[in-house]
Enzyme design. Structure first.
Site, mmCIF file in Angstrom:
data_model
loop_
_atom_site.group_PDB
_atom_site.id
_atom_site.type_symbol
_atom_site.label_atom_id
_atom_site.label_comp_id
_atom_site.label_asym_id
_atom_site.label_seq_id
_atom_site.Cartn_x
_atom_site.Cartn_y
_atom_site.Cartn_z
ATOM 1 N N TYR A 1 37.842 -63.349 -24.463
ATOM 2 C CA TYR A 1 37.406 -62.130 -23.782
ATOM 3 C C TYR A 1 38.350 -60.974 -24.091
ATOM 4 C CZ TYR A 1 35.991 -58.931 -20.080
ATOM 5 O OH TYR A 1 35.543 -57.826 -19.396
ATOM 6 N N GLY B 1 25.464 -56.305 -11.729
ATOM 7 C CA GLY B 1 26.831 -55.832 -11.801
ATOM 8 C C GLY B 1 26.992 -54.355 -12.076
ATOM 9 N N ILE B 2 27.945 -54.034 -12.922
ATOM 10 C CA ILE B 2 28.266 -52.644 -13.237
ATOM 11 C C ILE B 2 27.103 -51.957 -13.935
ATOM 12 C CG2 ILE B 2 29.777 -51.178 -14.644
ATOM 13 C CD1 ILE B 2 31.988 -53.308 -14.074
ATOM 14 N N GLY B 3 26.409 -52.683 -14.797
ATOM 15 C CA GLY B 3 25.250 -52.110 -15.480
ATOM 16 C C GLY B 3 24.172 -51.684 -14.510
ATOM 17 N N GLY C 1 22.553 -54.998 -20.417
ATOM 18 C CA GLY C 1 22.967 -55.732 -19.221
ATOM 19 C C GLY C 1 22.815 -54.922 -17.954
#
Length: 336
Positions: A215, A52-54, A48
């Site tokens: 989640y 985002g964070i990736g 990923g």
């Protein structure tokens, strides 16, 4: 005499300034990882990595001259992300886009075959990709698992196990599992891992719960997986650690947040939500900082160890590993 127009205009400006100052004060505790150790010659694999964070983790590693494999479900998005990074960092490390769909065991197997054919070793595997989908949508993986169980846990479980030989070859190497402190809200029901009852309840219930059980459970499974893997790899030179990036503004919750949520929750977002870049700091720390080499089985937040409030149980940990193993092997008897 000050006109009423000036007074009315000054009020919202004052509020904005106050919120900005409060956010700045709060962000002091959001650690920034500033070490710029050169990572040339090391290969990092990030699931990923196109958003985002990736993506921010990839940027930080490329800046430090690392070779980064962008393992993404959408290859075009991965290529676009790489092109944008290259514009910003023309002299950064090598970037390789590769197709990986964690909702499909077949895709994982094909991906691993290509990795093993093209790379002698993997120095760091960062299990970052994840999904959040409202339970009432009853989303499933291509192999029929509840989406959070299948992608966030089983997909990474299978991928990591298939790459263990390459990780051992790269020792001292690392596995970084991106979880969340929301794992403390999780609860594993082995009689209903696919959350059939929770999904039926969600379909009947109007509105959504504050925390998505699917989640939260998957983030707890991430923690258990990392703890079990750290024990199994003890003495091999492969460190396994978990981290929480914090409450971040990314597209992770795109399926759960409606337009009116942004209005209702604006003060909370402004005061508590980190940017993806701020959230990536602990991930980069766990993936590259030499001071924690040889340290395994820990949970990190804000670049320091975090003591989870969850009462981890060794029997539950072992059972989850065994059940996960059975679920993966039930499709195809590939040795892990």
């Amino acid at each position: 005499m000050v006109s009423s127009t000036v007074v009315y205009a000054a009020v919202p400006i004052s509020v904005i300034v106050a919120i900005g100052l409060i956010r700045k004060w709060r962000s002091r505790s959001w650690t920034k990882y500033i070490c710029n150790t050169c990572l040339r010659g090391k290969t990092f694999l990030i699931t990923g990595a196109n958003s985002g964070i990736g993506l921010e983790t990839a940027k930080a590693l490329v800046k430090r001259k690392a070779r980064v494999i962008f393992a993404c479900r959408d290859l075009n998005k991965a290529k676009n992300a790489i092109a944008n990074i290259r514009k910003e960092q023309p002299t950064g490390g090598e970037m390789i886009p590769m197709l990986l769909d964690l909702s499909s065991f077949e895709s994982i197997e094909k991906f691993v075959e290509i990795v093993k054919a093209g790379f002698h070793k993997i120095d760091v595997l960062i299990n970052n990709a994840g999904v959040v989908v409202p339970l009432d949508q009853d989303a499933k993986t291509k192999d029929g698992f509840e989406i959070h169980l299948g992608v966030n846990h089983l997909g990474h479980y299978y991928l990591t196990n298939l790459l263990l030989d390459h990780l051992k070859r790269g020792a001292p190497s690392r596995v970084v599992v991106v979880s969340s402190t929301l794992h403390e809200k999780g609860k594993i029901n082995f009689a209903d891992l696919n959350l059939k009852q929770e999904i039926e309840d969600a379909k009947r219930r109007k509105g959504s719960r504050r925390h998505n059980p699917g989640y939260c459970n998957s983030k707890l499974m991430n923690c258990y997986f990392a703890r079990a893997l750290a024990d199994k790899l003890s003495g091999t030179g492969v460190d396994v650690n978990t981290c929480c990036p914090g409450f971040c503004y990314t597209d992770l919750f795109r399926n759960s947040i409606r337009w009116y949520h942004y209005i209702l929750m604006a003060p909370v977002f402004l005061l508590f939500m980190r940017s993806a870049q701020q959230g990536a700091q602990t991930v980069v720390y766990c993936a590259s900082d030499y001071s924690i080499e040889g340290s395994s089985g820990k949970f990190y937040r804000d670049c320091e160890p975090y003591d989870s409030k969850y009462p981890f149980d060794k029997d539950e940990e072992i059972k989850l590993w065994n059940v996960s193993d059975e679920l993966v092997k039930a499709r195809k008897p590939i040795p892990l």
